[in-house]
Design an enzyme around this catalytic site. Structure first.
Site, PDB file in Angstrom:
ATOM      1  N   CYS A  67       0.890  -0.559  -0.396  1.00  0.00           N
ATOM      2  CA  CYS A  67       0.426  -0.135   0.459  1.00  0.00           C
ATOM      3  C   CYS A  67       1.181   0.787   0.092  1.00  0.00           C
ATOM      4  O   CYS A  67       1.901   0.907   0.693  1.00  0.00           O
ATOM      5  CB  CYS A  67      -1.336  -0.375   1.545  1.00  0.00           C
ATOM      6  SG  CYS A  67      -1.945   1.142   1.366  1.00  0.00           S
ATOM      7  N   CYS A  71       0.578   4.795   7.258  1.00  0.00           N
ATOM      8  CA  CYS A  71      -0.685   4.511   9.001  1.00  0.00           C
ATOM      9  C   CYS A  71       0.281   3.862   9.074  1.00  0.00           C
ATOM     10  O   CYS A  71       0.998   2.528   8.887  1.00  0.00           O
ATOM     11  CB  CYS A  71      -1.943   3.815   8.359  1.00  0.00           C
ATOM     12  SG  CYS A  71      -3.138   4.631   6.506  1.00  0.00           S
ATOM     13  N   CYS A 111     -16.948  -9.493   5.375  1.00  0.00           N
ATOM     14  CA  CYS A 111     -16.215  -8.065   4.798  1.00  0.00           C
ATOM     15  C   CYS A 111     -14.998  -8.412   3.829  1.00  0.00           C
ATOM     16  O   CYS A 111     -14.393  -9.286   4.392  1.00  0.00           O
ATOM     17  CB  CYS A 111     -15.311  -7.331   5.860  1.00  0.00           C
ATOM     18  SG  CYS A 111     -16.922  -7.201   7.343  1.00  0.00           S
ATOM     19  N   CYS A 142     -19.860  -6.055   2.916  1.00  0.00           N
ATOM     20  CA  CYS A 142     -18.764  -5.033   3.466  1.00  0.00           C
ATOM     21  C   CYS A 142     -17.699  -5.564   3.292  1.00  0.00           C
ATOM     22  O   CYS A 142     -16.826  -6.457   2.604  1.00  0.00           O
ATOM     23  CB  CYS A 142     -18.603  -5.539   4.976  1.00  0.00           C
ATOM     24  SG  CYS A 142     -17.809  -4.269   5.562  1.00  0.00           S
ATOM     25  N   CYS A 202     -19.766   1.158   8.313  1.00  0.00           N
ATOM     26  CA  CYS A 202     -18.921   0.562   9.369  1.00  0.00           C
ATOM     27  C   CYS A 202     -17.620   1.593   9.780  1.00  0.00           C
ATOM     28  O   CYS A 202     -17.148   1.705   9.249  1.00  0.00           O
ATOM     29  CB  CYS A 202     -18.611  -0.259   9.012  1.00  0.00           C
ATOM     30  SG  CYS A 202     -17.484  -1.309   9.983  1.00  0.00           S
ATOM     31  N   ARG A 274     -17.931  -3.267  17.267  1.00  0.00           N
ATOM     32  CA  ARG A 274     -17.416  -4.680  17.334  1.00  0.00           C
ATOM     33  C   ARG A 274     -16.368  -4.543  17.885  1.00  0.00           C
ATOM     34  O   ARG A 274     -15.314  -3.340  18.151  1.00  0.00           O
ATOM     35  CB  ARG A 274     -16.971  -4.473  16.369  1.00  0.00           C
ATOM     36  CG  ARG A 274     -16.362  -5.806  15.753  1.00  0.00           C
ATOM     37  CD  ARG A 274     -16.746  -6.226  14.580  1.00  0.00           C
ATOM     38  NE  ARG A 274     -17.594  -6.079  13.302  1.00  0.00           N
ATOM     39  CZ  ARG A 274     -18.110  -5.752  12.618  1.00  0.00           C
ATOM     40  NH1 ARG A 274     -16.788  -4.584  11.322  1.00  0.00           N
ATOM     41  NH2 ARG A 274     -19.493  -5.325  11.805  1.00  0.00           N
TER      42      ARG A 274
HETATM   43 FE1  SF4 Z   1      -2.922   1.131   3.085  1.00  0.00          FE
HETATM   44 FE2  SF4 Z   1      -3.279   2.867   5.444  1.00  0.00          FE
HETATM   45 FE3  SF4 Z   1      -4.910   0.717   4.632  1.00  0.00          FE
HETATM   46 FE4  SF4 Z   1      -2.740   0.329   5.239  1.00  0.00          FE
HETATM   47  S1  SF4 Z   1      -4.509   0.909   6.964  1.00  0.00           S
HETATM   48  S2  SF4 Z   1      -3.985  -0.637   3.857  1.00  0.00           S
HETATM   49  S3  SF4 Z   1      -1.669   1.892   5.009  1.00  0.00           S
HETATM   50  S4  SF4 Z   1      -4.326   2.665   2.983  1.00  0.00           S
END
Ligand code: SF4
Ligand code: SAM
Ligand code: DTB
Length: 328
Positions: A67, A71, A111, A142, A202, A274
């Site tokens: 990704c 984060c 989900c 979901c 959600c 949840r």
């Molecule tokens: Fe990507 Fe952030 Fe989702 Fe993880 S939480 S998959 S780093 S967007």
């Protein structure tokens, strides 16, 4: 336009001022003696739900790793060395087989999660097909695919998507410590798109990331003050993964986690709350306290997205010990 104060980022559709929870009021709930807090949570829970019924959702990572986002908690970001590989989108047949198995195990909702900033149109097409097929098995559907652009929520809804998961993750003033590649407002915009397209929302967050109690209250305020609070509120305990920036954060006191669940229950009495990530490291007694605090939904199945979750047999045994039924 979106209005921002340090304490509250106003979504396009917020509750009127007279009905809004202030962060101070929510922080005061956190401060209650534990027994009083649990009593308030139980009272609220029993007004709206069968206290012995728990909704179960099974999660499948349909696109793992690689990704672009940063984060700080996430093992799927390409920026961190966590051992999670960048994989292709799963094939339709594999997704349908997993959904069928989830249904046989008693899950009512399936989900599908993707490690994307958001879906490109060419990514969305195969996911729409997955949603159609999962829905046709008689499961609630979901998806959590990241930020949605204009028109995408409608396409998901058309394909039969019931819920869209998109978390605010934390309070506005702590958010910048955790993520820099998308803003709080970006998230609120996606949530508005989901709502406007007629899907259930959600939306929850993560605790145990080093935030303060007041910031936990701030997250709950954001959720509870939406014009319509999310139907489903996942409260995740940070699962610390080596290689992520948040690995090594001080562990949250377990009672503080239970308090967060109770406060979510009191402020969002009609929502499913949840007990999400983190269950694998929790003793049965702690999970039972979370259910007493008003959690009435879990992720069910051996894996979350990339990390572990209690196995189905262990959950069935726990439910039997506690006299809990799986609800639809
Ligand atoms: Fe990507 Fe952030 Fe989702 Fe993880 S939480 S998959 S780093 S967007
Ligand atoms: N990529 C999409 C997105 O970020 O919106 C969807 C998938 S993302 C993994 C879904 C949510 O999982 C995140 O918003 C976060 O709340 C939660 N999550 C991710 N990693 C976690 C971790 N290590 N511990 C607890 N929750 C986590
Ligand atoms: C949510 O709030 N928690 C789930 C789901 N929504 C997508 C994800 C938890 C992920 C935990 C880390 C992992 O397994 O990669």
């Amino acid at each position: 336009m979106l209005e921002t104060t340090l304490e509250f980022v106003r979504p396009a559709k917020a509750k009127p001022d007279t009905e809004r929870w202030t962060v101070a009021e929510i922080a005061a709930l956190f401060e209650l003696p534990f027994s009083d807090l649990m009593f308030r949570a139980q009272t609220a829970h029993r007004e709206h739900f069968d206290p012995n019924a728990i909704q179960v959702s099974t999660l499948l990572s349909i696109k793992t790793g690689g990704c672009s986002e940063d984060c700080g908690y996430c093992p799927q970001s390409a920026r961190y060395h966590t051992g999670v590989e960048n994989e292709e989108l799963l094939a339709l047949d594999d997704v349908v087989a997993a959904a069928r198995a989830a249904k046989e195990n008693g899950a009512s909702r399936f989900c599908m999660g993707a490690a994307w900033r958001g879906p490109k149109q060419r990514d969305l097409e195969p996911v729409l097909k997955m949603i159609e097929e999962v829905k046709s098995l008689g499961l609630e559907t979901c998806a959590t695919l990241g930020m949605l652009k204009e028109g995408q929520a409608e396409q998901l809804r058309e394909a039969g998507l019931d819920y869209y998961n998109h978390n605010l993750d934390t309070a506005p003033e702590f958010y910048g410590e955790v993520i820099s590649t998308r803003t709080y407002q970006d998230r609120l915009e996606t949530l508005d798109r989901v709502r406007d397209a007629g899907m259930y929302v959600c939306c929850g967050g993560i605790v145990g990331m080093g935030e303060s109690r007041n910031q936990r209250a701030g997250l709950i305020a954001q959720l509870a003050n939406m014009e319509t609070p999310p139907e489903s509120v996942p409260i995740n305990l940070l699962t610390q993964v080596e290689g992520t920036p948040l690995h090594g954060t001080d562990e949250l006191d377990p009672f503080e986690f239970v308090r967060t669940i109770a406060v979510a229950r009191i402020t969002m009495p009609k929502s499913y709350v949840r007990l999400s990530a983190g269950r694998q490291s929790m003793a049965e007694s702690l999970q039972a306290l979370c259910f007493l605090a008003g959690a009435n939904s879990i992720f069910y199945g051996e894996k979350l997205l990339t990390t572990g979750n209690p196995d189905v047999e262990a959950d069935k045994a726990l439910f039997a010990k506690l006299g809990i039924n799986m609800s639809n």
